[in-house]
Write a protein that holds these residues in place. Structure first.
Motif, PDB file in Angstrom:
ATOM      1  N   GLU A   1      72.192  19.305  30.538  1.00 46.93           N
ATOM      2  CA  GLU A   1      72.621  18.173  30.813  1.00 46.93           C
ATOM      3  C   GLU A   1      74.218  17.841  31.449  1.00 46.93           C
ATOM      4  O   GLU A   1      74.820  18.317  30.689  1.00 46.93           O
ATOM      5  CB  GLU A   1      72.188  17.081  29.711  1.00 46.93           C
ATOM      6  CG  GLU A   1      70.650  17.022  29.793  1.00 46.93           C
ATOM      7  CD  GLU A   1      70.219  16.089  28.479  1.00 46.93           C
ATOM      8  OE1 GLU A   1      71.176  15.573  27.672  1.00 46.93           O
ATOM      9  OE2 GLU A   1      68.992  16.017  28.504  1.00 46.93           O
ATOM     10  N   GLY A   2      73.931  17.214  32.433  1.00 52.24           N
ATOM     11  CA  GLY A   2      75.648  16.816  33.069  1.00 52.24           C
ATOM     12  C   GLY A   2      76.196  17.929  34.187  1.00 52.24           C
ATOM     13  O   GLY A   2      76.963  17.832  34.603  1.00 52.24           O
ATOM     14  N   ALA A   3      74.983  19.041  34.204  1.00 56.07           N
ATOM     15  CA  ALA A   3      75.501  20.172  35.214  1.00 56.07           C
ATOM     16  C   ALA A   3      75.530  19.622  36.688  1.00 56.07           C
ATOM     17  O   ALA A   3      74.655  18.663  36.965  1.00 56.07           O
ATOM     18  CB  ALA A   3      74.425  21.446  34.983  1.00 56.07           C
ATOM     19  N   GLN A   4      76.462  19.962  37.389  1.00 53.91           N
ATOM     20  CA  GLN A   4      76.656  19.620  38.832  1.00 53.91           C
ATOM     21  C   GLN A   4      75.701  20.405  39.452  1.00 53.91           C
ATOM     22  O   GLN A   4      75.379  21.576  39.216  1.00 53.91           O
ATOM     23  CB  GLN A   4      78.126  19.893  38.989  1.00 53.91           C
ATOM     24  CG  GLN A   4      79.194  18.878  38.242  1.00 53.91           C
ATOM     25  CD  GLN A   4      78.901  17.391  38.419  1.00 53.91           C
ATOM     26  OE1 GLN A   4      78.662  16.986  39.885  1.00 53.91           O
ATOM     27  NE2 GLN A   4      79.299  16.753  37.778  1.00 53.91           N
ATOM     28  N   LEU A   5      75.428  19.847  40.566  1.00 57.13           N
ATOM     29  CA  LEU A   5      74.197  20.354  41.784  1.00 57.13           C
ATOM     30  C   LEU A   5      75.184  20.454  42.885  1.00 57.13           C
ATOM     31  O   LEU A   5      75.903  19.920  43.522  1.00 57.13           O
ATOM     32  CB  LEU A   5      73.329  19.223  41.620  1.00 57.13           C
ATOM     33  CG  LEU A   5      72.506  19.049  40.701  1.00 57.13           C
ATOM     34  CD1 LEU A   5      71.520  17.833  40.647  1.00 57.13           C
ATOM     35  CD2 LEU A   5      71.763  20.257  40.031  1.00 57.13           C
ATOM     36  N   VAL A   6      74.744  21.654  43.597  1.00 58.81           N
ATOM     37  CA  VAL A   6      75.092  21.991  45.167  1.00 58.81           C
ATOM     38  C   VAL A   6      74.227  22.421  45.996  1.00 58.81           C
ATOM     39  O   VAL A   6      73.110  22.702  45.353  1.00 58.81           O
ATOM     40  CB  VAL A   6      76.244  23.054  44.964  1.00 58.81           C
ATOM     41  CG1 VAL A   6      77.314  22.699  44.145  1.00 58.81           C
ATOM     42  CG2 VAL A   6      75.672  24.456  44.653  1.00 58.81           C
ATOM     43  N   ALA A   7      74.035  22.181  47.199  1.00 62.49           N
ATOM     44  CA  ALA A   7      73.053  22.129  48.174  1.00 62.49           C
ATOM     45  C   ALA A   7      73.205  23.679  48.571  1.00 62.49           C
ATOM     46  O   ALA A   7      72.298  24.362  48.959  1.00 62.49           O
ATOM     47  CB  ALA A   7      73.131  21.453  49.286  1.00 62.49           C
ATOM     48  N   GLU A   8      74.555  24.294  48.440  1.00 60.14           N
ATOM     49  CA  GLU A   8      74.850  25.635  49.158  1.00 60.14           C
ATOM     50  C   GLU A   8      75.794  26.156  48.147  1.00 60.14           C
ATOM     51  O   GLU A   8      76.704  25.472  47.597  1.00 60.14           O
ATOM     52  CB  GLU A   8      75.437  25.444  50.516  1.00 60.14           C
ATOM     53  CG  GLU A   8      74.761  25.188  51.533  1.00 60.14           C
ATOM     54  CD  GLU A   8      75.442  24.839  52.807  1.00 60.14           C
ATOM     55  OE1 GLU A   8      76.533  25.808  53.101  1.00 60.14           O
ATOM     56  OE2 GLU A   8      75.307  23.777  53.575  1.00 60.14           O
ATOM     57  N   THR A   9      75.739  27.644  47.876  1.00 62.95           N
ATOM     58  CA  THR A   9      76.484  28.005  46.662  1.00 62.95           C
ATOM     59  C   THR A   9      77.585  28.794  47.603  1.00 62.95           C
ATOM     60  O   THR A   9      77.366  29.334  48.912  1.00 62.95           O
ATOM     61  CB  THR A   9      75.864  29.092  45.931  1.00 62.95           C
ATOM     62  OG1 THR A   9      74.933  30.002  46.952  1.00 62.95           O
ATOM     63  CG2 THR A   9      74.879  28.400  45.155  1.00 62.95           C
ATOM     64  N   ARG A  10      78.874  29.080  47.136  1.00 60.54           N
ATOM     65  CA  ARG A  10      79.588  29.686  47.928  1.00 60.54           C
ATOM     66  C   ARG A  10      80.006  30.721  46.653  1.00 60.54           C
ATOM     67  O   ARG A  10      79.934  30.543  45.474  1.00 60.54           O
ATOM     68  CB  ARG A  10      80.855  28.848  48.119  1.00 60.54           C
ATOM     69  CG  ARG A  10      80.519  28.217  49.549  1.00 60.54           C
ATOM     70  CD  ARG A  10      81.831  27.385  50.227  1.00 60.54           C
ATOM     71  NE  ARG A  10      81.268  26.131  50.975  1.00 60.54           N
ATOM     72  CZ  ARG A  10      81.581  25.007  50.602  1.00 60.54           C
ATOM     73  NH1 ARG A  10      82.627  24.697  49.775  1.00 60.54           N
ATOM     74  NH2 ARG A  10      81.142  23.881  51.405  1.00 60.54           N
ATOM     75  N   ALA A  11      81.010  31.669  47.152  1.00 69.78           N
ATOM     76  CA  ALA A  11      81.437  32.802  46.132  1.00 69.78           C
ATOM     77  C   ALA A  11      82.300  32.088  45.149  1.00 69.78           C
ATOM     78  O   ALA A  11      82.096  32.782  43.649  1.00 69.78           O
ATOM     79  CB  ALA A  11      82.139  33.821  46.915  1.00 69.78           C
ATOM     80  N   LYS A  12      83.064  31.120  45.169  1.00 74.22           N
ATOM     81  CA  LYS A  12      83.790  30.206  44.248  1.00 74.22           C
ATOM     82  C   LYS A  12      84.046  28.949  44.693  1.00 74.22           C
ATOM     83  O   LYS A  12      84.004  28.734  45.750  1.00 74.22           O
ATOM     84  CB  LYS A  12      85.018  31.246  44.092  1.00 74.22           C
ATOM     85  CG  LYS A  12      86.062  31.416  45.263  1.00 74.22           C
ATOM     86  CD  LYS A  12      87.302  32.186  44.538  1.00 74.22           C
ATOM     87  CE  LYS A  12      88.206  32.093  45.666  1.00 74.22           C
ATOM     88  NZ  LYS A  12      89.603  32.484  45.444  1.00 74.22           N
ATOM     89  N   PRO A  13      84.320  28.244  43.860  1.00 76.82           N
ATOM     90  CA  PRO A  13      84.862  26.816  43.946  1.00 76.82           C
ATOM     91  C   PRO A  13      85.868  26.727  45.113  1.00 76.82           C
ATOM     92  O   PRO A  13      86.841  27.727  45.198  1.00 76.82           O
ATOM     93  CB  PRO A  13      85.152  26.049  42.742  1.00 76.82           C
ATOM     94  CG  PRO A  13      84.686  27.194  41.418  1.00 76.82           C
ATOM     95  CD  PRO A  13      84.556  28.420  42.239  1.00 76.82           C
TER      96      PRO A  13
END
Lengths: 1003, 98
Positions: free
Chosen positions: A926-938
């Motif tokens: 719970e609380g995990a952030q969601l992304v539409a596309e992943t990249r190798a690193k933030p």
């Protein structure tokens, strides 16, 4: 061990009562009446610690609360206390203390290597060095903290108790020096209720350290007479060893009282410390003055002290601080130290006076006593490192900005410097008082006040004894007059036999040496934090024009002593570097507490089970015996889940969930907030505070409602039932109940006073038992004969009055689990017996008690929100996809207008959606952030977060609810949860996972 | 720590009370008739004077009644206390001393 520096007689110590103590593992002896500092000096111990940054050797500097150096760790184990001032710890038998900032010992300190690299550690060093790279801080911090550490906190619970007391007074007098005693005595004669408070263990203030004569007798005899008179007066409370630490609005003043002689241990049968919370009609601040040092080069060497402190050790404790003393001064008062040292048989090498031609009476007396006076001169160097070995003396040029001529070395091991005295304006300033610069002697004196306050004595800028006594009487007379009290008898200040006329001080904030600042030795302003004149000048050059910024950049005055001695010289040096006057530069803000207050005293009795009240339902004992684990929901204890044997949480919750879905379970729902609403305008009121329509709810029916704040954001939800004409029962979330009631009251009282509606909290009047599952009806039917449980007669979202198990009850057919469900409300006193009876009768169905975790899983399977979990104060009903509950027909309700604002009406806000992990066994955090596309690193663009996440036993896969940007238009899309190097893919789905048609709860 | 005279219970310590917000902000009769700016003004914009301020407090740990206070935000002197619905006093500069 002999007390090598103890005088044969004199002082306030009792030589017939020796006291054994140890410091840094060595044993010493002192006397009753000593402080730890005076006992150490009596034994020839001057070196007591190391400084914070450079780990330079540090010696005892003062004799009081202003002490920056002599911090000790007192005692060991649970009773250990960090950072006490040796100058403020009364000696007691067996005292065990050690230095706080040295390792392995102050005499040989490994971190002293910092001192060799001081050029690499300028002001703002930490800011400049550790700003980049940001990730480096994790590494630096570890090193810095270990190198810096000031004292150790105890690792075991405090053994002592503390308490608080509330008191009222006509007159509070802070400080029991001459002005305070004169004020208290005068105020007492008016019949006023007086509290006299002083931080020292004895009354007398500065008189304890002087050889003054009052009315032809030693001043302390006068003090004793006044004390006797005050103690005999039932209207007077005298609090010794008690610090007034904060002065607040509306004449509220707080004290910290030490109740035991031994500051580390509470005395038998009483609390160790007590906080006094006092509301005073008038406050007289007779807080005295603190001496400020002259800022000469290498003024931090052990043996460099305040001149007044030397006098205190000789006169009060019968101790010679050193073997050969030098006095360095800009005023006449320091000559008293020279004279008193001499009179006690101590060796005074000379008085070095920065004034060109001192001629005051005390100066003359020094000449007569054979003390060498070197005028128009300065200390231009200090010899020795772990102890002063001598001083270099040179003549000053006329403006006093450089030294000239030949230097001369004077052998000595102790220097007492005096740059004048600063009024203790702290309390006055706490309560919003302004301070006024007095140019004649370069001090801030209390100015305009916001409180019912008087100042007297040295704090008022009246430094002579006669003036202090007169001023104290005047302050009390003024206070009595305002209070309308008459002082009985004639009051006049006692005659002082020792006052002399003193010549003006010479203000020279920085004592020059043979090289520019910082190029030969250091001029310390804050010896604990290692802040020097060069640091302050550097801050000014780097653009820190505000005294508050310069403080934070250099850490000047941020040590435990809060700059009680060094701040004014430091601010003066800053002013000079900025080309301003001192009043233009100003001072940093004085904030409470005046001196440190223990956390124990602030907590008082509010510890352990009194820290925060615990609310228990009537069935608490049953849950406890059933072995549940508890979840804290605001102040409530709620069963979380009931593990059987060695069951894991997931197994227990799965079992409870399946029992409810397939059979029957029971939940203690007592904690849900219940508000009884009555009055002819009750329906209209509900219609205004809920988003849906309420005017036509019939008795016997229930309706779910959503409340918004006026900004359109979801505030609370719950089911409200119509109990009869003009009578409703509202339920709220467990944690939100007090807020909802308060909020409804505010609307009724302030905005709609014309509505006749009455609200009563009835949460604790009823026990609520929730039966849920396909066998709920069958089981309940065994307990009631007067309620028709048939689905037609008693449909979903209705309630019935009757008896359950012979107990008067209201039964509500509402459901948060999505199953056929009955909530039974009975009087709280019957809750436990009915619960127990139903559990026994339910055994044949395999009835299963379930807790909040199972409730959360079951409602999440249904996509039901929890306010505070799916919402966070920024979520509208439309964000939740709950348009169905927002009335379009109603012209108005609280929050309606805000839903039409451009931002709230936006179609691509965050929407509540369901998530299904591609791997059905993975339960997202719970609380995990969601992304539409992943990249190798933030960095990656975050589109939302997981609000609820569980494993669903009924469905055989994990489920999650999430708030996702434009989420309703992403259904079927795959989005990602990148955490700790792994990425979990999930599909965006509808938030209702189970029984979409609602057949089960209607069945 | 203020000393506040609840109009129903008398003089009590500040810790029994809760500060609400600026007083005398009346909810618009017909919010739907307001522009976004006008609504935002009602919803968000508050005075922040140095000096006399009319504000609303509630006696949370007592009678739970709301009432109005005129307080000097600079000196924290309480200049007037009056019940909901009563007319606010004229702003004065009095009450510098508590």
């Amino acid at each position: 061990m002999t007390q090598s520096h103890r005088l044969y007689d004199g002082g306030r110590v009792d030589r017939s009562q020796p006291i054994n103590f140890s410091f840094n593992g060595r044993r010493y002896t002192g006397y009753q009446g000593d402080t730890l500092a005076s006992a150490l000096l009596a034994n020839g111990v001057m070196l007591v610690g190391r400084s914070f940054k450079y780990h330079r050797p540090r010696g005892i500097f003062s004799a009081g609360t202003e002490e920056p150096n002599a911090l000790v760790q007192l005692e060991r184990g649970p009773r250990t206390i960090a950072n006490l001032l040796a100058t403020r710890v009364p000696l007691y038998e067996g005292l065990d203390a050690s230095s706080v900032n040295s390792w392995p010992s102050p005499n040989f300190d490994l971190m002293a290597i910092n001192g060799l690299f001081h050029r690499l550690l300028p002001a703002g060093f930490y800011y400049k060095t550790f700003m980049w790279p940001v990730s480096g801080w994790k590494i630096y911090e570890h090193f810095i903290r270990r190198a810096a550490g000031l004292g150790r906190s105890p690792e075991e619970p405090d053994q002592d108790t503390y308490d608080k007391i509330n008191a009222h007074a006509d007159v509070v007098v802070v400080g029991a020096g001459p002005a305070g005693l004169a004020a208290a005595r005068t105020a007492a004669l008016s019949g006023a209720r007086v509290i006299l408070v002083d931080e020292q263990v004895e009354l007398g203030g500065q008189l304890l350290s002087e050889r003054f004569i009052i009315e032809g007798k030693p001043a302390l005899e006068w003090v004793a007479e006044v004390e006797e008179e005050l103690l005999a007066n039932p209207n007077v409370t005298v609090l010794k060893h008690t610090t007034a630490f904060g002065y607040y609005d509306h004449n509220f003043i707080c004290f910290l009282q030490n109740r035991a002689d031994n500051v580390a241990f509470g005395a038998e049968g009483r609390t160790r410390q007590r906080v006094w919370r006092v509301r005073a009609k008038r406050v007289i601040l007779a807080t005295g003055a603190i001496e400020r040092p002259l800022i000469y080069v290498d003024n931090d060497r052990p043996g460099c002290m305040l001149a007044g402190a030397l006098r205190a050790y000789v006169n009060r404790y019968g101790v010679k601080p050193g073997t050969r003393h030098v006095i360095f001064t800009n005023n006449d008062d320091a000559y008293r130290t020279a004279l008193d040292l001499k009179a006690a048989g101590a060796d005074v090498a000379c008085v070095i006076d920065i004034r060109p031609d001192p001629k005051g009476e005390l100066v003359t007396r020094a000449h007569e006593a054979g003390i060498e006076v070197i005028e128009n001169s300065a200390i231009s160097g200090v010899l020795g490192s772990k102890r002063v070995k001598g001083v270099e003396v040179m003549a000053l040029n006329e403006p006093g900005d450089s030294v000239t001529g030949r230097s001369r070395i004077v052998q000595c091991d102790t220097i007492g410097s005096s740059g004048g005295w600063n009024p203790v304006v702290h309390l006055h300033s706490h309560a919003g008082g302004k301070n006024v610069w007095r140019d004649s002697d370069g001090i801030f004196v209390p100015g305009e006040t916001l409180q019912a306050e008087h100042t007297a004595g040295a704090n008022h800028g009246n430094f002579s004894l006669q003036a202090a006594l007169t001023d104290g009487i005047q302050a009390a007379q003024d206070a009595a007059k305002i209070l309308g009290l008459k002082i009985k008898g004639k009051i006049s200040a006692p005659a002082v036999g020792t006052d002399v006329i003193e010549e003006p001080w010479r203000l020279l904030w920085y004592i020059p040496t043979t090289a520019p600042t910082g190029q030969r030795g250091k001029h310390f302003l804050d010896p604990q934090n290692d802040v020097t004149a060069a640091d302050v000048q550097l801050a000014a050059r780097e653009g820190y024009r505000s005294v508050e910024h310069a403080k934070r950049y250099t850490t000047l005055g941020m040590a435990t002593d809060q700059g009680k001695t060094g701040n004014i010289p430091g601010h003066a040096i800053l002013a000079s570097a900025l080309g301003q006057t001192i009043p233009e530069t100003g001072t940093t803000t004085f904030r409470p507490p005046y001196s440190p207050v223990t956390m124990g005293a602030l907590a008082g009795r509010y510890v352990g089970e009194f820290f925060d009240p615990i609310r228990r339902t009537p069935m608490y004992e049953w849950h406890e015996q059933a072995g549940c684990l508890w979840e804290d929901v605001s102040q409530w204890k709620r069963p979380w889940y009931y593990p059987k044997d060695s069951e894991s949480m997931r197994d227990a919750v799965n079992r409870e969930c399946l029992a409810v879905r397939n059979n029957v379970g029971m939940l203690d729902a007592t904690t849900l907030g219940k508000i009884d609403i009555q009055g002819p305008d009750a329906a209209e009121f509900l219609n205004r505070v809920y988003t849906n329509a309420w005017l036509k709810l019939a008795p016997g029916r229930c309706r779910y409602g959503l409340m918004l704040h006026e900004d359109g954001m979801v505030f609370d939800d719950g089911v409200t039932s119509c109990l009869g004409e003009n009578h409703y029962l509202m339920t709220t979330t467990s944690g939100g109940a007090p807020n909802v009631l308060a909020w409804l009251e505010e609307w009724l009282q302030t905005e709609w006073p014309e509505l006749k509606v009455y609200l009563t909290s009835v949460t604790e009047q009823y026990a609520t038992l929730q039966l849920a599952g396909p066998n709920a009806r069958a089981l309940l039917s065994e307990f009631t004969s007067d309620i028709d449980l048939d689905n037609e007669a008693f449909p979903f979202m209705s309630w019935r009055d009757g008896t359950v198990g012979g107990i008067p009850a209201r039964v509500f057919r509402i459901s948060f689990t999505g199953e056929q469900s009955f909530e039974i409300n009975v009087p709280a006193s019957s809750g436990l017996s009915l619960w127990t009876d139903i559990m026994i009768a339910g055994e044949k169905y395999g009835i299963t008690p379930f807790g909040t975790e199972t409730m959360h899983v079951l409602r999440a399977e249904k996509g039901f929100i929890i306010v505070g979990q799916e919402t966070d104060g920024t979520i509208t009903p439309l964000d939740l996809g709950m348009n169905w509950i927002v009335s379009k027909a109603k012209p108005d309700f609280i929050g309606k207008r805000s839903l039409a604002r451009a931002d709230t009406a936006r179609p691509d806000r965050k929407h509540l959606v369901g998530l299904r992990t591609i791997d059905p066994e993975v339960v997202l955090p719970e609380g995990a952030q969601l992304v539409a596309e992943t990249r190798a690193k933030p960095p990656m663009d975050m589109i939302g977060h997981v609000t609820s996440s569980y494993y669903s036993a009924a469905l055989g896969h994990s489920i999650a609810l999430a708030l996702v940007k434009n989420g309703r238009n992403r259904k079927g899309d795959t989005i990602y949860v990148p955490i700790d190097g792994t990425t979990t893919a999930c599909e965006v789905v509808d938030p209702i996972f189970y029984d979409l048609e609602g057949e089960r709860l209607n069945g | 720590m203020f000393l506040i005279t609840c109009p129903w219970c008398g003089e009590r310590e500040e810790s029994e009370f809760t500060y609400g917000h600026e007083a005398h902000i009346t909810r618009p009769e017909d919010p739907s008739a307001l522009s976004d700016d006008e609504w935002a003004d009602y919803l968000f914009m508050r005075k922040n004077p140095k000096g006399p301020h009319l504000e609303r407090w509630v006696h949370t740990a007592g009678c739970r009644r709301w009432f109005n206070v005129q307080r000097n935000t600079h000196t924290n002197a309480i200049m007037a206390i009056y019940k909901i619905g009563e007319t606010p006093p004229k702003a004065t500069t009095a009450g510098n001393k508590s």
